[in-house]
Design a protein around this motif. Structure first.
Motif, PDB file in Angstrom:
ATOM      1  N   CYS A  57       0.560  -5.402  -6.637  1.00 57.84           N
ATOM      2  CA  CYS A  57      -0.425  -5.661  -5.578  1.00 57.84           C
ATOM      3  C   CYS A  57       0.239  -5.448  -4.219  1.00 57.84           C
ATOM      4  N   VAL A  58      -0.493  -4.780  -3.343  1.00 59.01           N
ATOM      5  CA  VAL A  58      -0.022  -4.579  -1.961  1.00 59.01           C
ATOM      6  C   VAL A  58      -1.085  -5.169  -1.039  1.00 59.01           C
ATOM      7  N   ILE A  59      -0.651  -5.957  -0.069  1.00 54.06           N
ATOM      8  CA  ILE A  59      -1.586  -6.455   0.953  1.00 54.06           C
ATOM      9  C   ILE A  59      -1.312  -5.652   2.221  1.00 54.06           C
ATOM     10  N   ALA A  60      -2.354  -4.986   2.718  1.00 48.91           N
ATOM     11  CA  ALA A  60      -2.174  -4.174   3.930  1.00 48.91           C
ATOM     12  C   ALA A  60      -3.116  -4.652   5.024  1.00 48.91           C
ATOM     13  N   THR A  61      -2.589  -4.733   6.215  1.00 52.15           N
ATOM     14  CA  THR A  61      -3.410  -5.193   7.341  1.00 52.15           C
ATOM     15  C   THR A  61      -4.317  -4.048   7.799  1.00 52.15           C
ATOM     16  N   SER A  62      -5.267  -4.374   8.687  1.00 51.72           N
ATOM     17  CA  SER A  62      -6.220  -3.348   9.108  1.00 51.72           C
ATOM     18  C   SER A  62      -5.522  -2.229   9.886  1.00 51.72           C
ATOM     19  N   SER A  63      -4.317  -2.512  10.402  1.00 48.35           N
ATOM     20  CA  SER A  63      -3.616  -1.432  11.116  1.00 48.35           C
ATOM     21  C   SER A  63      -2.721  -0.621  10.184  1.00 48.35           C
ATOM     22  N   GLY A  64      -2.867  -0.846   8.876  1.00 46.17           N
ATOM     23  CA  GLY A  64      -2.140   0.000   7.931  1.00 46.17           C
ATOM     24  C   GLY A  64      -0.712  -0.443   7.659  1.00 46.17           C
ATOM     25  N   LYS A  65      -0.403  -1.719   7.989  1.00 45.52           N
ATOM     26  CA  LYS A  65       0.952  -2.207   7.707  1.00 45.52           C
ATOM     27  C   LYS A  65       0.954  -2.971   6.402  1.00 45.52           C
TER      28      LYS A  65
END
Ligand SMILES: NC(=O)C1=CN([C@@H]2O[C@H](COP(=O)(O)OP(=O)(O)OC[C@H]3O[C@@H](n4cnc5c(N)ncnc54)[C@H](OP(=O)(O)O)[C@@H]3O)[C@@H](O)[C@H]2O)C=CC1
Ligand SMILES: Nc1c(N[C@@H]2O[C@H](COP(=O)(O)O)[C@@H](O)[C@H]2O)[nH]c(=O)[nH]c1=O
Length: 595
Positions: A57-65
């Motif tokens: 699982c990867v959690i990515a912020t709305s800015s793509g980080k």
């Protein structure tokens, strides 16, 4: 447009960037990159989780980080989703979670789903739905019902780049997908050959063709497989060990296929102190040698028809998902002809040995024209030290989209559940429909250690408690250590491995009364588990009227055996517990009505 990951050490570990600087428009490319990353993370648990699925699982912020990542170490440990949101902390809120595969909530505790919901995730992108029918769709439904936007690749959006990412999700769980679509484990044929196509000299000598670096890769392949299989001739010729010696992870079971059972008395494979060996042979072959092997702790399984398909179907039932074939050309040809080989991995060494009688990787397939040759698909080439590694698929990884309906499945497409008589409920692997009845199900219990130590302790599963009890109360520091090692084992499989191998290697550490008390030990642990978890008790009570059988084809004490010859003590204890609960509920109903 090339996509790359930068790895750094802060919680915001890496960031998907588009090399042409366009960082916002190509949502598909960004989603695809994160899904591929989730699949890569899932790959890290290959072999450790077996026979369970690999989850990342990867959690990515709305800015793509990337704010957090996680992968499932083993079943019963924290889900990948929970680890990822923990790593992301506050950054989880409003972020997108990328999952290589829909979580499988086998036991009704919704841990993975709850972790995402509680962390405030806005959107979830799923690579593939869960391949097992009874688990498929429920996590996605649950997430949507909590107001989270869920996009499944191939259903809610598609494009070439997403399709490629989805493929990496199929590959990372290929063995499990095979389980859902066929009745044999996912099999890889691996060999090392010289540039002139020989797997040994004409004398039979083969150590070594490939380089040390390539052989380390073989150890990794072994570490990611449930079993390694060779033919009788390879045992006679090479005396192999077939262990994974790359220094980490799991060691597969060794399987020898032999019709004659004409095998040496002394062989590395008969040393089962580190890992077990199973010899599969023709029914009735050399009974005295069968006894000899059994005395060494080697399991012998007889077949009426010893052929690769029957053997693979048997290991499928036994719960094996992936098999590495390291045999010579004779057995390899038989396995390919029986269509049980799915992938080929060939190490080609820049050496020439010559010899018209020197063996080659695949024996006679009965083909006479080059047009009949089997073409590999999705072929990869990689240089490993001086060698070339060529790999590819003989059969496509089943594409589940036509098989998995996007909405609730009613079609009967999951042959992993056998059409047994309805009055018998079979359970075995934890991801099966009644998998929560298994000792390996991830339900911690609190029980005293036993012996003189009355302190209550937490045991991660019934299996942890049961295995540890073999060594409880024995006045020997090594026995104490063993109990502690089992108690802290990171998965039920690991606990079982320690318990079983210590029993074999150091029988003096086993308590004297073990055979007399083991049923009682198991019963107490089961009672604790079903009393601790009301939803499990409900599942047990829902089976009233059905016979419960642990469908283990090889454990003839706790399981039902291959043809019903097992004693099925686990099933019996569960039925006993069920009738006790029923008795209790009828007494309390009587009391209520008479009050
Ligand atoms: N370089 C490499 O990667 C490798 C090289 N080798 C080399 O290959 C040589 C051995 O090759 P090979 O003789 O082909 O060995 P195999 O490993 O293919 O063994 C063949 C044996 O498998 C058993 N068997 C059981 N069922 C079947 C079946 N249905 N079909 C075929 N065989 C069955 C039989 O054993 P039984 O006779 O006991 O009944 C048969 O003789 C050795 O020199 C070894 O060093 C081997 C593996 C890998
Ligand atoms: N000769 C050869 C291989 N041979 C395979 O490896 C087995 C030996 O494994 P082990 O005893 O664990 O080291 C042997 O029986 C055969 O199956 N493998 C390779 O990667 N490269 C090689 O050059």
């Amino acid at each position: 447009m090339a996509l790359s990951f930068r790895i750094c050490s802060s919680p915001l570990i890496c960031r998907a960037t588009l090399s042409n600087g366009d960082n916002s428009r190509n949502y598909h490319a960004i989603d695809a990159a994160f899904i591929r990353r989730a699949a890569d993370l899932a790959e890290m648990s290959a072999g450790l989780t077996s026979p369970h699925p690999n989850f990342g699982c990867v959690i990515a912020t709305s800015s793509g980080k990337v704010a957090g990542e996680g992968y499932l170490y083993a079943q019963g440990t924290k889900p990948a989703e929970a680890l990822a949101v923990e790593a992301a902390g506050e950054f989880s809120r409003g972020s997108t979670a990328y999952l290589n595969m829909e979580p499988g909530d086998c036991h009704g505790d919704h841990t993975a789903v709850s972790a995402l919901v509680q962390a405030g995730i806005d959107r979830v992108v799923v690579g593939i739905r869960h391949p097992l029918q009874h688990l498929r769709g429920s996590a996605i439904r649950e997430l949507r019902s909590q107001g989270i936007e869920v996009n499944v690749i191939g259903e809610d959006f598609e494009s070439k780049v997403l399709e490629d990412a989805r493929k990496s999700c199929l590959l990372v769980n290929a063995p499990l997908i095979h389980r859902a679509c066929s009745r044999v484990p996912f099999s890889v044929l691996k060999y090392a050959m010289t540039l002139d196509g020989k797997i040994a000299a004409s004398s039979g000598h083969a150590a070594w063709i490939s380089s040390k670096l390539s052989r380390t890769r073989v150890f990794e392949l072994r570490g990611g497989s449930d079993a390694v299989i060779v033919g009788g001739n390879t045992v006679r010729q090479d005396d192999p060990r077939l262990t994974a010696r790359h220094g980490q992870g799991h060691t597969p079971t060794r399987i020898v296929m032999t019709q004659s059972l004409d095998l040496p008395e002394k062989a590395n494979l008969w040393d089962v102190s580190e890992v077990s060996t199973i010899v599969v042979t023709q029914r009735g072959a050399r009974k005295s040698f069968q006894k000899y092997l059994a005395s060494k702790g080697v399991e012998v399984v007889e077949f009426d028809m010893l052929n690769p398909r029957e053997v693979m179907e048997y290991f499928h039932l036994r719960g094996y998902l992936s098999i590495l074939w390291e045999c010579g050309g004779t057995l390899a040809a038989s396995a390919i002809s029986s269509s049980v080989i799915h992938k080929v991995v060939a190490f080609v060494a820049p050496k020439i040995i010559g010899g018209s009688k020197a063996p080659s990787p695949v024996g006679d397939l009965g083909m006479v024209e080059m047009t009949q040759a089997l073409n590999l698909i999705d072929v990869c080439y990689e240089q490993v030290g001086p060698d070339m590694l060529v790999s590819g698929y003989l059969q496509p990884i089943p594409d589940l989209l036509p098989v998995i309906p996007s909405e609730d499945a009613t079609v009967e497409i999951d042959p992993s559940v056998d059409p047994f008589e309805p009055s018998i409920i079979f359970f075995y692997k934890t991801w099966d429909l009644y998998g929560s009845f298994s000792n390996f199900s991830p339900h911690p219990i609190r029980m005293p250690c036993g012996g003189e130590n009355d302190d209550y302790m937490t045991w991660s599963s019934v299996e942890h408690y049961y295995q540890a009890n073999k060594f409880v109360g024995v006045e020997n520091p090594m026995a104490h250590d063993c109990v502690e090692k089992i108690r802290t084992a990171r998965s039920p499989e690991e606990a079982a491995l320690i318990g079983r191998s210590t029993l074999r290697q150091k029988p003096e550490l086993v308590r004297n009364d073990w055979e007399d008390v083991k049923i009682e030990v198991m019963y107490k642990a089961l009672k604790c588990k079903f009393s601790t978890y009301p939803h499990l008790k409900s599942i047990l009570l829902s089976t009233v009227g059905s016979v419960l059988v642990e469908a283990s084809p090889h454990d003839l004490f706790w399981g039902g055996g291959r043809e019903g010859e097992g004693l099925n003590y686990l099933g019996r204890l569960l039925m006993q517990l069920r009738s006790e609960y029923l008795g209790e509920s009828s007494v309390s109903a009587e009391n209520t009505s008479s009050a």
